[in-house]
Scaffold this active site. Structure first.
Site, short mmCIF file in Angstrom:
data_model
loop_
_atom_site.label_atom_id
_atom_site.label_comp_id
_atom_site.label_asym_id
_atom_site.label_seq_id
_atom_site.Cartn_x
_atom_site.Cartn_y
_atom_site.Cartn_z
N THR A 29 -16.66 -37.38 -6.68
CA THR A 29 -15.71 -36.25 -6.65
C THR A 29 -16.00 -35.28 -5.51
O THR A 29 -17.15 -35.00 -5.19
CB THR A 29 -15.81 -35.50 -8.00
N GLY B 276 -23.35 -34.45 -11.16
CA GLY B 276 -24.40 -34.32 -12.17
C GLY B 276 -25.72 -34.81 -11.60
O GLY B 276 -25.80 -35.89 -11.03
N GLU C 61 -14.02 -38.79 -15.76
CA GLU C 61 -13.82 -40.24 -15.74
C GLU C 61 -12.34 -40.59 -15.85
O GLU C 61 -11.96 -41.58 -16.47
CB GLU C 61 -14.59 -40.96 -16.86
#
Lengths: 755, 755
Positions: free
Chosen positions: B188, B227, B489
């Site tokens: 992303t 993350g 997702e």
């Protein structure tokens, strides 16, 4: 790339600022007129702007994105600092209303017991109330924490105290100005929320000392969720069962001191604890209270309607009560909260639709063809369907919120006059009927609108994708702070049922007994006019609803009328079932719907009334407002097309060819003005407090800047967490699993061990 | 009253424990069989119990209510400690599957490049995967944070790397065992989420050095939400545009190191920052990454399907690619997440329905008559309508979740075999068709179920009233942690549209071209069988659906068949509109519905298949399971009765007299077993982590105890906040408003001043 100067302003890839500027250039509507429509009057619009301007520029009251990083204790302390600051604004606001800057200090004379100064009216605190209401949008926990003291504690005394009691606690002692004492509202218990009549805390009269003894008889009677109890309250108004001579007179209210006002030590018999973390609003110090043989003078019982009187001769105590008023007043403390929550719904709605609309215009995603630039989110039909009805909902809440607030002030004033002036029972009867209608409207509107706005925040957060999940864009805390509105001051489901049961009763009275008081019921219940009911219930030949297609403004009323038809048919069905089974609870699911549909039709009516007063003169602006009105109606007809078909108001083909078709046509039409419509809320960036929604539309740069500012380089070193040693130890654990056992699984060694 | 001993166990007022005990005594169903049904097999049930037992008793992994009080840094550190601990469990779990506790250390040999040890299979990590999946219910941020490394980073390498690359990064370097390196998934960007193909980060081939230069060309290309980036990752797999000789080959994946693995310093050209607070899951260290001329060897590009090859003679680089597989593999890293989220939906649903059901049985509110005890919440029809369908939803998710997971493992295995063994293009074609169906099912089910569970948590929180708003009862953090599942997702709306468009295409193929592959499509799309379509579309004479009333188990299938009819009619309508307008986006709102209805019918089918295998033998238990099946179907038919009438599947009277009637009849029947049904999830109190939902039903005492424990007496003194001085200063401000001005408003003084 952390500085604006490194971004190419002419980049073909992303330039959200230009997108927003283009929308503004192309807008054909009048934002000022829209804002006056939304704020009811030009005067109010100016006042609201000036209050917001003051709040967001005040060094103590303003919020910035670092607000989202506060830990619980910091939140509590900061909130208290803001309350201290607000107390000064309050004094100024009252003086402003009274034009009393040039006389002897007003508050001092109100506090002085020797002087016979008049009391404060609702008008006196009208500016400050508006200030608090605006703060509810910016920093909800602040307005609640101070609102518990001023609103719940204060209103409970005003509603249940004698004139002298009101004057003593609120003026002389200074509670009204957040001076001297700080109050909390000890109603809810661990085991009882909505069912006030079953509270278990007791206030037992002791004739020997002429006192009450307050007791928490068991764990579930612990006062619970009491805002202000954990840290700040010096006094509680406690809901306790009045016990006199062993007889239980039901739940009444008592002023019970909690803390020494000089030292803040807990008083004898008082046990208090902190309820700690909540889903949101951690700036409020909710606590629990247990009373163990706490003694208060008899005179601390709030005695406007119920009084314990000791016979001077015999010493025998008796209880004198005015049951009708007592009951009304018992609930009125919560009424103010419900009414205000409808206004909160408008404010919260305007905040989050502004953020999401600007993001939808600035954000691009996927291209139609390989070489074309990516499409702005707002240009996708699905995105329009997700976003634009939320704008319509926000617009439709405003008129009903102002209407309800006016209605509330007027009715309460009438009640106060009627109850104090020994008025005729006829006028008391009239005002109590008005109050009943107000209960129905406020219950239905509170439930419906707080639910709508909870969904609005959630839907719009999702529409901002991942960036909606960042705490710095406000949706997270916004949602968490908001949703308690669905529960407190009356659970939404319970309120909906209560409101709906009253509406069903009104229907039965109107339909079977022809009872309908047009002066009382015209405002909110005109669909229950017996003539109207008759017309709807008897159109068996051509039962289906047809929209007029003239295109004039008068024809628009159809979009409300259809909800009246729906309500009458639905309620008739419910009434029939209840007559059969005698069990209204079995119809609960439908009753909740009645409350919702009643709110929808009332929102349409208030909107239409306001627009029909012609103060909004610009034709393009009127046109867009009518489109929002229609969209609102169609959106919910479509959502409830099951019921509209089930009750034969619409045919299947009408749903497809009229409702859904019109709905989908309206979306792109309103879309062209979506930025103007949200700009018209006139919320400065400081109120939005969400960088993806700031006015200039520089989504990415604004957002990046706030992230950087709130998350500076680690003290340990850039990119190194304080627990870096643990990380390195884990990644470089040199031993094998077997070695870690401190033994071995090597077969040769195991063989030895088995010998 | 803080000790259990002070509560009277025979108090007539409140005894929630007795209520729960009574329910259990009266239950007639077999909880063990239910649990085996829910966990698919007795073996799996045992495994799940033993894993949960281990997790909740592990001193590091367990969570207690103080978990809800953690601040962000504490959450991050605690999560990392748990990851360190999990790495040891992982090694043990693999050895358990392989029965290799007695041989040379397995992991050591897998890490040793010299040895030709085989690689780990899905089976090898099956126990650990299940462990992670269970942790997702107890401590979601933990499973995500480690899941990013093992799942996203690991699966991206597995899906896109050559065999040697996979072995090197995952085994030799140790990533697979959380050793040596820690990975993050840099897909992303700030400006691009769902639209992977438009990512802007570049990887430019430099033939002189045979390297790639990785660059973040502008602010919006900053890798965002990554993350693990902020604190823990040593490596990223970065999605970058492959640029060779100035030509753009689209987005490919590259292993780009971020931090010195020995010192944890950021490597040259790497800039990283923390994204700070999110709505939930703050234990995950999401960060942003900017790459500035970062150089990596050519061999760090993951090259299973696309490779840059340098001609050894001319030195000219060329790009070799297998486009079909390349595209498939590009998305497969996200597939695992989607599949697992369906299982998460079951687990989260089971956790919150258990809490809310026990509260509904133990909590009383309002009495029917003045002297009767207050009614338990669960006995109100409205409460049954709010709660019991949520139990049914949870039960219906389980079979589809297990089915999807099996399907996923089988298909991925086949893909891996087909792509590595130079299989025939026919077998490759077959597996890619299977994969496509899997994409549709997983997209639709992920979107539908994560939405359903978000609503479930919200509805059930509200059903617990004020106590649902306390952080210590889990709903707040549960909701905040959960809702990101609707976004990541693959955004739920985008996934729904994608799935639905494929389904419409299948319909057109089947209806117009008779194309239908029964071996492939039977499982999920049997309603698109051309014979079935023909039958539905041609029943013009008697179009309305009739439920069979035999009462046998075979008749129950009607409750699924009706959804097939709905789907065919809805899709036919959509297809017709798209043919007219050639603009599928205009039908988006209906397309999202297709995805939802497809999921509903698939959930019914998997449930029915599992129940039909007769492993659940106890008749009463089968009966209650069928009732849940019917309730699930009826609940959603009623919710969508608009569409069922619009498409003439049900007549208005059928909605009233069949659907709604049956629905309301089922609720009290299932209510009698609601405690057994939720006990059957077998979740210990430590998993629920919400005192109002503990097994013994001692709601008030448990809740009070946890509140006391997490909020001990203030250090400053009981009931005195640390900021008490500020409070006292505010309440006792002695000056008047005028005095505070430092001047006066006294008229005599003002008069002087104007002279």
């Amino acid at each position: 790339m952390t500085r604006g100067s490194t971004v190419n302003p002419d980049s073909p890839v992303f330039n959200p600022k230009k997108f927003l500027a283009t929308e503004r250039d192309n807008s054909k509507i009048n934002i000022t007129q829209l804002n006056h429509f939304l704020e009811s009057t030009p005067e109010n619009s100016r006042l609201v702007r000036s209050l917001i301007d003051q709040i967001v520029n005040d060094p103590i009251l303003k919020t910035q994105t670092n607000y989202y990083d506060n830990e619980i204790l910091k939140e509590r302390e900061q909130t208290l600092k803001k309350i201290a600051r607000l107390s000064l604004y309050m004094e100024q606001d009252i003086k402003t209303v009274r034009h009393s800057f040039r006389n002897k200090d007003l508050l001092k004379s109100l506090q002085d017991e020797q002087e016979n100064a008049n009391t404060l009216t609702n008008k006196d605190i009208s500016i400050f109330d508006k200030r608090l209401s605006l703060i509810a949008m910016i920093d909800p926990q602040l307005s609640t924490r101070v609102g518990v003291h001023l609103g719940l504690f204060g209103n409970c005394i005003k509603g249940n105290g004698t004139d002298e009691q009101i004057k003593y606690w609120l003026q002389t002692k200074g509670a009204l100005f957040i001076k001297g004492i700080y109050g909390c509202f000890a109603m809810t218990e661990l085991g009882h929320g909505s069912n006030v009549a079953q509270m278990q805390t007791t206030a037992t009269y002791n004739p020997e000392d002429d006192t009450f003894i307050i007791n928490t008889p068991n764990l579930t009677a612990t006062k619970w969720w009491i805002g202000g109890a954990a840290h700040s309250a010096t006094h509680s108004v406690a809901y306790c069962r009045l016990i006199v001579n062993g007889k239980d007179y039901g739940v009444k209210t008592f002023v019970v001191p909690l803390r020494n006002i000089t030292t803040f030590d807990l008083l004898p018999g008082i046990s208090i604890g902190d309820l700690g973390k909540k889903m949101g609003r951690d700036g409020i110090d909710n606590g629990w209270i247990q009373y163990k043989n706490v003694v208060i003078p008899r005179e601390y019982m709030l005695s406007r309607f119920t009084k314990v009187v000791k016979d001077p001769q015999t010493g025998v105590p008796t209880v004198k009560t005015q049951p009708q008023l007592d009951q009304i007043s018992g609930y009125s403390a919560l009424l103010s909260g419900r009414v205000n929550m409808v206004m909160d719904s408008f404010r919260f709605g305007s905040r989050f639709t502004t953020i999401a609309t600007r993001y939808a215009v600035g954000r691009q995603q996927f291209a139609n063809t390989k070489d074309s630039p990516e499409t702005q989110l707002i240009n996708y039909p699905l995105h329009q369907y997700r976003l634009i009805p939320q704008i319509a909902i926000t617009y439709l809440i405003s008129p009903v919120a102002f209407d309800l607030l006016d209605n509330y002030y007027t009715t309460l004033e009438e009640l106060y006059t009627a109850s104090s002036n020994k008025s005729s029972s006829a006028s008391l009867d009239l005002v109590s009927k008005k109050l009943k209608n107000l209960f129905v409207d406020s219950a239905a509107l509170k439930a419906t609108n707080t639910w709508l706005v909870a969904q609005l925040i959630d839907e719009l957060r999702q529409s901002c994708g991942g960036h909606g999940y960042s705490q710095y864009n406000g949706f997270g805390k916004g949602y968490n702070d908001w949703v308690v509105q669905c529960t407190w001051e009356g659970d939404n489901n319970i309120l909906s049922l209560t409101a709906a049961k009253s509406i069903v009763k009104k229907f039965v009275d109107a339909a079977l007994k022809g009872k309908y008081n047009s002066s009382l019921d015209e405002h909110s219940f005109d669909y229950l006019n017996p003539t109207n009911i008759m017309k709807i219930m008897s159109t068996s030949s051509s039962p289906y609803f047809e929209f007029k297609e003239g295109g004039g403004e008068d024809d628009n009323q159809d979009y409300r009328t259809i909800w009246g038809v729906m309500l009458v048919k639905l309620i008739a069905h419910i009434a029939k079932q209840i007559r059969k089974t005698n069990d209204p609870d079995m119809m609960s699911k439908s009753l909740v719907m009645v409350s919702k549909f009643h709110s929808i039709q009332l929102m349409l009516k208030c909107f239409e009334t306001k627009l029909n007063n012609k103060k909004t003169s610009d034709p393009k602006t009127r046109e867009i407002l009518w489109k929002l009105y229609k969209l609102f109606s169609l959106y919910f007809i479509d959502k409830h097309s099951g019921e509209f078909q089930q009750f034969k108001i619409l045919k299947p083909d009408q749903v497809t060819n009229v409702i859904q078709k019109k709905l989908l046509q309206l979306l792109p039409e309103i879309r062209t003005e979506c930025i103007a419509l949200t700009d018209a809320f006139k919320l400065p960036d400081e109120v939005l407090n969400a960088p993806i929604g700031y006015y200039d539309g520089d989504i990415y740069q604004n957002y990046f800047n706030e992230i950087i500012q709130n998350n500076p380089v680690e003290k340990t070193e850039a990119g190194k967490p304080p627990y870096v040693d643990l990380l390195l130890k884990t990644l470089h654990r040199g031993y094998t699993f077997d070695e870690a056992l401190g033994g071995s699984s090597d077969s040769s060694i195991l063989e030895k061990l088995s010998k």
